[in-house]
Design an enzyme around this catalytic site. Structure first.
Site, PDB file in Angstrom:
ATOM      1  N   TYR A  61       0.832  -1.202   0.000  1.00  0.00           N
ATOM      2  CA  TYR A  61       0.000   0.000   0.000  1.00  0.00           C
ATOM      3  C   TYR A  61       0.872   1.261   0.000  1.00  0.00           C
ATOM      4  CZ  TYR A  61      -4.471   2.279   1.214  1.00  0.00           C
ATOM      5  OH  TYR A  61      -5.636   3.019   1.228  1.00  0.00           O
ATOM      6  N   SER A  66       1.342  -7.767   1.412  1.00  0.00           N
ATOM      7  CA  SER A  66       0.269  -6.899   1.866  1.00  0.00           C
ATOM      8  C   SER A  66      -0.650  -6.561   0.695  1.00  0.00           C
ATOM      9  CB  SER A  66       0.846  -5.658   2.542  1.00  0.00           C
ATOM     10  OG  SER A  66      -0.163  -4.938   3.220  1.00  0.00           O
ATOM     11  N   GLN A  67      -0.773  -5.286   0.322  1.00  0.00           N
ATOM     12  CA  GLN A  67      -1.565  -4.976  -0.870  1.00  0.00           C
ATOM     13  C   GLN A  67      -1.029  -5.752  -2.065  1.00  0.00           C
ATOM     14  OE1 GLN A  67      -2.848  -0.831  -2.699  1.00  0.00           O
ATOM     15  NE2 GLN A  67      -0.801  -1.360  -3.416  1.00  0.00           N
ATOM     16  N   ASP A  91      -0.069 -10.810  12.992  1.00  0.00           N
ATOM     17  CA  ASP A  91      -0.318  -9.661  12.116  1.00  0.00           C
ATOM     18  C   ASP A  91      -1.633  -8.964  12.479  1.00  0.00           C
ATOM     19  OD1 ASP A  91      -0.581  -7.848  10.067  1.00  0.00           O
ATOM     20  OD2 ASP A  91      -0.254  -9.296   8.459  1.00  0.00           O
ATOM     21  N   HIS A 111       3.265  -7.899  10.575  1.00  0.00           N
ATOM     22  CA  HIS A 111       2.957  -7.620   9.176  1.00  0.00           C
ATOM     23  C   HIS A 111       4.198  -7.630   8.281  1.00  0.00           C
ATOM     24  CE1 HIS A 111       0.150  -6.462   6.126  1.00  0.00           C
ATOM     25  NE2 HIS A 111       0.819  -5.372   5.808  1.00  0.00           N
TER      26      HIS A 111
END
Length: 441
Positions: free
Chosen positions: A227, A308-309, A392, A421
């Protein structure tokens, strides 16, 4: 009302994780707490327990004070949505420098992730008088039979038609691929180019293309960002061509779509046709178009990976484009939205819903369902290797497995018991090794 999440997903992660790794460390004041707590899953270094196996943990208490301490240990088990399941209390008298290890077991029947919450109320004693008192706390998350997590899909009736029409719209856009040689970024083994192309809506996007300086054809990999992350040349492969793509609003892809406050996940959310991730998913497909346009690429060997993203974008790419032959997401975002908002706590989505009278959670979740990688995962047939941070708080493990378990091909996962994360360079190396192994390199 579901829990909510903040759009500043990546800019706040460093600050949040330093406070919250679902805390493996006791809190600190001016003086260290007299009782140290450490929780460890027993028998499983990854913190994952198999079916019909009790959840078993060791709770270690250590007296760090200079006098006797009386303690009351409370150990509770909740779901990852904080619904209480079990709780028990035990008393321990700790002499100077005493250490106590208590094994505690819980029996559960439902696949999922559970929080073990340990609270230790303590009293420092001198000559039978209480001199000081307080509490020490620690929380750890563990998993039970996660391969069986398979929530009901939230697809709308027109889900498949929506994506068929969207991918058809992308094909109507002339990609106008352009390569710019960047000798200053090249290495003795890799030639580096900046790549320009046009994606859905005619939006201009860019990325970095690294090609081995030897005879091809080469397998290829698409690397996609977290992100707000700015993809740059990576220099990690010498036998695979790598496209590090910046979807719209990321890195060097801001000619038409600006990063702004990086509030990607609420941009256009009132209308699925205008939602940010409709374009971002197509940007990834356009990246695969670029790779397949190159003579030096083996079109039968194309991988996609990211965190993540980037994990969510990887799953979406493998779902919407069957040219992807390997998919390696880790700590993937954009999965199982209903669960996500019940297991995370970020304020901005709630603020966004409340900012207009016509907005409701029901309508918001309906729009998000078209972009939920859990729903998209049913179309993935290639092998998938997923990395998971068991602690996470940003992209909870339950949402990771909700997507993975709906894929149709071979599945593999690596859980890191104490990771949040960020899984670090060791997992990135595992991903590279997995890709090379599957491409027979």
């Amino acid at each position: 009302m579901p829990k909510t999440s903040d759009t500043r997903l990546m800019s706040l992660i460093t600050c949040i994780l330093s406070v919250l790794i679902i805390t493996q460390f006791p809190s600190h004041g001016e003086d260290p707490e007299p009782v140290s707590i450490r929780i460890e899953p027993t028998g499983h270094t990854d913190g994952i327990f198999k079916v019909n196996e009790p959840l078993s943990i060791n709770v270690h208490l250590e007296n760090k004070a200079k006098r006797k301490i009386k303690t009351v240990l409370t150990c509770s088990l909740t779901t990852d949505e904080d619904d209480p399941i079990y709780s028990m209390n035990q008393k321990h008298d700790l002499q100077l420098s005493d250490e106590v290890t208590q094994m505690i077991q819980f029996n559960v029947k439902d696949p999922g992730f559970y929080k073990v919450i340990v609270k230790c109320a303590w009293e420092e004693i001198i000559s039978d008088k209480i001199m000081k008192e307080g509490t020490s706390n620690q929380i750890i998350q563990i998993g039970y039979d996660p391969e069986k997590i398979r929530p009901r899909l939230t697809k709308e009736p027109d889900f498949d038609r929506f994506w068929e029409e969207t991918t058809a719209s992308l094909k109507e856009i002339d990609p106008q691929f352009e390569l710019i040689d960047c000798p200053e970024k090249s290495t003795p083994s890799l030639r580096v180019y900046e790549v320009k192309m046009r994606s859905l809506g005619g939006v201009r996007i860019r990325g970095w293309y690294e090609v081995p300086k030897k005879e091809g054809p080469f397998p290829a990999a698409l690397r996609v960002p977290g992100y707000g992350q700015n993809m740059k040349p990576a220099g990690t492969f010498e036998d695979i061509a790598l496209l590090s793509l910046n979807p719209r609003g990321h890195g060097n892809s801001q000619e038409d779509i600006k990063a702004g406050t990086k509030n990607y996940w609420i941009r256009g959310l009132d209308d699925k046709d205008l939602y940010y991730y409709r374009g971002a998913y197509m940007d990834c497909i356009r990246g695969i178009d670029f790779l397949c346009s190159r003579e030096e690429i083996d079109k039968e060997k194309i991988a996609v990976f990211g965190a993540s993203q980037g994990g969510g974008l990887s799953l979406a790419s493998a779902s919407l484009d069957q040219r992807v032959s390997l998919c390696a997401p880790w700590v993937p975002f954009l999965a199982h939205w209903k669960k996500y908002f019940r297991t995370t706590d970020w304020p901005e989505m709630n603020e966004w819903v409340k900012s207009k009278e016509e907005r409701t959670w029901e309508r918001t979740l309906k729009t998000l369902s078209y972009f939920d990688s859990m729903n998209l995962a049913t179309r993935i047939k290639c092998p998938v290797f997923m990395g998971v941070g068991l602690q996470d708080p940003v992209c909870p493990p339950s949402t990771n497995f909700a997507a993975l378990n709906h894929t149709k091909g071979n599945k593999k996962y690596q859980v890191y018991a104490r990771a949040g994360h960020s899984l670090g360079p060791s997992h990135q190396k595992r991903v590279r090794d997995w890709i090379r192994e599957n491409f027979n390199l």
